[in-house]
Design a protein around this motif. Structure first.
Motif, PDB file in Angstrom:
ATOM      1  N   PHE A   1      29.137 -53.179  37.997  1.00 27.69           N
ATOM      2  CA  PHE A   1      28.529 -52.052  38.799  1.00 27.69           C
ATOM      3  C   PHE A   1      28.473 -52.773  40.250  1.00 27.69           C
ATOM      4  CE2 PHE A   1      25.572 -53.890  36.471  1.00 27.69           C
ATOM      5  CZ  PHE A   1      24.743 -54.453  37.209  1.00 27.69           C
TER       6      PHE A   1
ATOM      7  N   LEU B   1      24.165 -61.593  34.052  1.00 30.08           N
ATOM      8  CA  LEU B   1      22.741 -61.898  33.837  1.00 30.08           C
ATOM      9  C   LEU B   1      22.007 -63.325  34.283  1.00 30.08           C
ATOM     10  CD1 LEU B   1      23.255 -60.417  30.471  1.00 30.08           C
ATOM     11  CD2 LEU B   1      21.814 -59.185  32.225  1.00 30.08           C
TER      12      LEU B   1
ATOM     13  N   ILE C   1      18.680 -52.285  31.003  1.00 26.21           N
ATOM     14  CA  ILE C   1      19.558 -53.407  30.868  1.00 26.21           C
ATOM     15  C   ILE C   1      20.135 -53.432  29.452  1.00 26.21           C
ATOM     16  CG2 ILE C   1      20.118 -55.959  31.002  1.00 26.21           C
ATOM     17  CD1 ILE C   1      18.266 -55.774  33.456  1.00 26.21           C
TER      18      ILE C   1
ATOM     19  N   MET D   1      28.995 -55.035  29.104  1.00 29.82           N
ATOM     20  CA  MET D   1      28.418 -54.178  30.091  1.00 29.82           C
ATOM     21  C   MET D   1      29.354 -53.919  31.006  1.00 29.82           C
ATOM     22  SD  MET D   1      25.083 -54.727  32.535  1.00 29.82           S
ATOM     23  CE  MET D   1      24.438 -56.237  31.279  1.00 29.82           C
TER      24      MET D   1
ATOM     25  N   LEU E   1      16.973 -49.143  39.295  1.00 26.92           N
ATOM     26  CA  LEU E   1      16.898 -49.964  38.506  1.00 26.92           C
ATOM     27  C   LEU E   1      15.340 -50.656  38.649  1.00 26.92           C
ATOM     28  CD1 LEU E   1      17.483 -52.447  36.155  1.00 26.92           C
ATOM     29  CD2 LEU E   1      18.393 -53.659  38.209  1.00 26.92           C
TER      30      LEU E   1
ATOM     31  N   ARG F   1       8.208 -57.955  33.622  1.00 23.22           N
ATOM     32  CA  ARG F   1       9.438 -57.195  33.960  1.00 23.22           C
ATOM     33  C   ARG F   1       9.126 -55.713  34.198  1.00 23.22           C
ATOM     34  NH1 ARG F   1      12.163 -59.623  37.837  1.00 23.22           N
ATOM     35  NH2 ARG F   1      13.980 -58.241  37.672  1.00 23.22           N
TER      36      ARG F   1
ATOM     37  N   GLY G   1      12.285 -52.607  36.277  1.00 29.85           N
ATOM     38  CA  GLY G   1      12.153 -53.941  35.575  1.00 29.85           C
ATOM     39  C   GLY G   1      13.278 -54.115  34.697  1.00 29.85           C
ATOM     40  N   GLY G   2      14.142 -53.077  34.433  1.00 28.59           N
ATOM     41  CA  GLY G   2      15.274 -53.102  33.722  1.00 28.59           C
ATOM     42  C   GLY G   2      15.056 -53.365  32.062  1.00 28.59           C
ATOM     43  N   GLN G   3      13.633 -53.445  31.677  1.00 30.24           N
ATOM     44  CA  GLN G   3      13.743 -53.924  30.230  1.00 30.24           C
ATOM     45  C   GLN G   3      14.208 -52.827  29.329  1.00 30.24           C
ATOM     46  OE1 GLN G   3      12.225 -57.204  29.680  1.00 30.24           O
ATOM     47  NE2 GLN G   3      13.320 -57.071  31.623  1.00 30.24           N
TER      48      GLN G   3
ATOM     49  N   PHE H   1      25.912 -53.809  43.036  1.00 32.87           N
ATOM     50  CA  PHE H   1      24.403 -54.064  42.918  1.00 32.87           C
ATOM     51  C   PHE H   1      23.801 -53.878  44.295  1.00 32.87           C
ATOM     52  CE2 PHE H   1      20.514 -56.889  43.072  1.00 32.87           C
ATOM     53  CZ  PHE H   1      19.819 -56.323  41.878  1.00 32.87           C
TER      54      PHE H   1
ATOM     55  N   MET I   1      17.635 -59.649  32.746  1.00 30.88           N
ATOM     56  CA  MET I   1      17.410 -59.712  34.306  1.00 30.88           C
ATOM     57  C   MET I   1      18.711 -60.020  35.026  1.00 30.88           C
ATOM     58  SD  MET I   1      14.625 -61.903  36.429  1.00 30.88           S
ATOM     59  CE  MET I   1      14.706 -61.778  38.272  1.00 30.88           C
ATOM     60  N   PHE I   2      19.227 -59.407  35.969  1.00 30.19           N
ATOM     61  CA  PHE I   2      20.478 -59.773  36.504  1.00 30.19           C
ATOM     62  C   PHE I   2      20.136 -60.758  37.534  1.00 30.19           C
ATOM     63  CE2 PHE I   2      20.969 -55.049  35.812  1.00 30.19           C
ATOM     64  CZ  PHE I   2      22.182 -55.163  34.949  1.00 30.19           C
TER      65      PHE I   2
ATOM     66  N   LYS J   1      23.944 -52.899  28.395  1.00 27.48           N
ATOM     67  CA  LYS J   1      24.763 -53.619  27.232  1.00 27.48           C
ATOM     68  C   LYS J   1      25.546 -52.866  26.161  1.00 27.48           C
ATOM     69  CE  LYS J   1      22.076 -57.861  28.083  1.00 27.48           C
ATOM     70  NZ  LYS J   1      21.200 -58.774  27.415  1.00 27.48           N
TER      71      LYS J   1
ATOM     72  N   CYS K   1      18.056 -63.035  29.854  1.00 25.08           N
ATOM     73  CA  CYS K   1      19.115 -62.038  29.319  1.00 25.08           C
ATOM     74  C   CYS K   1      18.780 -60.733  29.877  1.00 25.08           C
ATOM     75  CB  CYS K   1      19.537 -62.230  27.723  1.00 25.08           C
ATOM     76  SG  CYS K   1      18.324 -61.081  26.890  1.00 25.08           S
TER      77      CYS K   1
END
Lengths: 161, 260
Positions: B4, A22, B34, B1, B27, B102, B29-31, B6, A62-63, B38, A60
């Motif tokens: 993987f 992250l 993600i 997590m 993927l 995001r 915005g991943g909100q 990317f 966002m990669f 996790k 936390c």
């Protein structure tokens, strides 16, 4: 591991990360910038807020690899190089906008994003903008007062006095 | 997590190719994705990040249709969808400012969370989902909680919203998560009124067709006074019973009509 490069607080940085690393972990563990706090790690609390290309984001959630080439600002870059606090940090000190201080880095970074968008926010606009920043000391009144002061406005007697 | 691989392609074609990998997922915005990863509720072996694809971003209006690139963030929609104020207001009320910076419209519609806001706007507006292979009418798109008409490896590229005469979205927030406990989107067009409800049903977003008929005849809150939303199939949890949600649907629909 993949190499990632970005600009953090005006400095070019790079490091090797996994896909799952992250942005918060990259800042804290690779760069040692532990001012960005990880409170909940579930994108609720906002202690980890940093700016990515000028926009407040929860680091936390966002990669690090998605920040390739980005311009990142963290709490460590807010004060002047000689340690002089910026106007928001100084207002947090003046108005006692923190108790334990854990949420403060995220509060300051969110406040900075708000004041950039809206230089003279109302109290309601400040509270609305801080929806994603949780202070578990519940010190919100003085945080709002500090942000009002940092924006150059009269500080209302909103605190629980 | 779990870890993987990317991948961050620059074009839709590259992304589609990358999604051919086994257990690959897009993927945005991943909100949502993600936090889900996790918790190990989701563990793709390859993640294909779409946020580097510039052609997926932007808001434009032409001929009464607002087109929003799938990778456009909620914050950008809130700021730039002025041609459709109810949609801009809805986008500006999702999550919190950092999440809005995001999270994307394409991600939200592909995920189809039963309490998300955008599904109500898309269904209520009679939108069209544009993908890399086809256009999908919104009435064919949502297929139950977290389920859509998207095929494996298919990517939403844009969403087209016909701009209604009037519209409004009313969200009753679950106070901890800020997701909609119930949300109602009402849109009045020349062809009639659409009422889309999110947050309430076990099947995800749905249209309240009885209210649509009544409001098409008379666009006033009193027009649905005699109706009541059915509690059958509505979500019951510690935040509210099915009957409570049914009551909210009617109340919020009336508020939306008043505010439209």
């Amino acid at each position: 591991m993949t190499e990632v490069s970005m600009v953090v607080n005006g400095r070019k940085v790079s490091g090797n990360v996994e896909g799952r690393t992250l942005l918060s972990a990259f800042l804290r563990e690779n760069l040692g910038l532990t001012g960005t706090h990880v409170g909940c790690d579930t994108s609720q609390c906002g202690a980890c807020v940093v700016h990515v290309d000028g926009a407040a984001v929860k680091s936390c959630t966002m990669f690090a690899l998605d920040a390739e080439g980005a311009d990142v600002a963290t709490i460590e870059g807010q004060a002047a190089p000689d340690g002089t606090l910026n106007v928001i940090q100084q207002a947090f000190q003046d108005y006692h906008g923190l108790q334990c201080g854990f949420c403060t880095p995220g509060m300051v970074m969110s406040a900075a994003a708000l004041l950039k968008e809206n230089p003279k926010p109302s109290e309601a606009e400040i509270r609305d903008y801080l929806e994603g920043n949780i202070c578990r000391c519940t010190g919100y009144h003085n945080i709002v007062r500090a942000i009002m002061a940092a924006s150059g406005q009269d500080v209302p007697a909103v605190a629980a006095e | 997590m779990y870890n993987f691989e990317f991948v961050k392609p620059a074009t839709v074609d590259e992304a589609v190719a990358a999604l051919q990998a086994e257990d690959a997922q897009p993927l945005s915005g991943g909100q949502t994705l993600i936090p889900t990863m996790k918790q190990r509720l989701n563990a793709p072996s390859t993640l294909v990040s779409l946020i580097g694809i510039d052609s997926l971003k932007g808001v434009s209006e032409a001929g009464g249709v607002l087109t929003i690139g799938a990778g456009t963030t909620h914050a950008t929609v809130a700021a730039e969808a002025g041609a459709y104020p109810a949609l801009a207001a809805l986008a500006g009320g999702i999550g919190d400012p950092a999440v809005r910076n995001r999270g994307t419209i394409g991600g939200s519609l592909a995920n189809n969370d039963p309490a998300a806001c955008y599904p109500a706007a898309a269904l209520g507006s009679g939108a069209t989902v544009v993908t890399n292979t086809r256009e999908i009418a919104i009435d064919d798109y949502f297929q139950g909680m977290f389920t859509t008409a998207l095929e494996e490896g298919e990517i939403i590229t844009a969403v087209k919203f016909p701009i209604p005469e009037k519209a409004n979205y009313q969200k009753f927030e679950q106070p901890a998560s800020r997701f909609a406990l119930v949300g109602v989107f009402v849109a009045k067009t020349a062809d009639g009124v659409r009422v889309a409800v999110t947050g309430a049903s076990e099947e995800g977003v749905f249209r309240w067709t009885e209210a649509e008929a009544a409001l098409s005849a008379n666009f006033a809150p009193g027009a649905i006074e005699g109706l009541s939303a059915s509690a059958d199939g509505l979500i019951g949890d510690l935040h509210g019973t099915p009957a409570y949600r049914a009551s909210l649907i009617k109340t919020l629909t009336k508020r939306a009509v008043t505010a439209a």
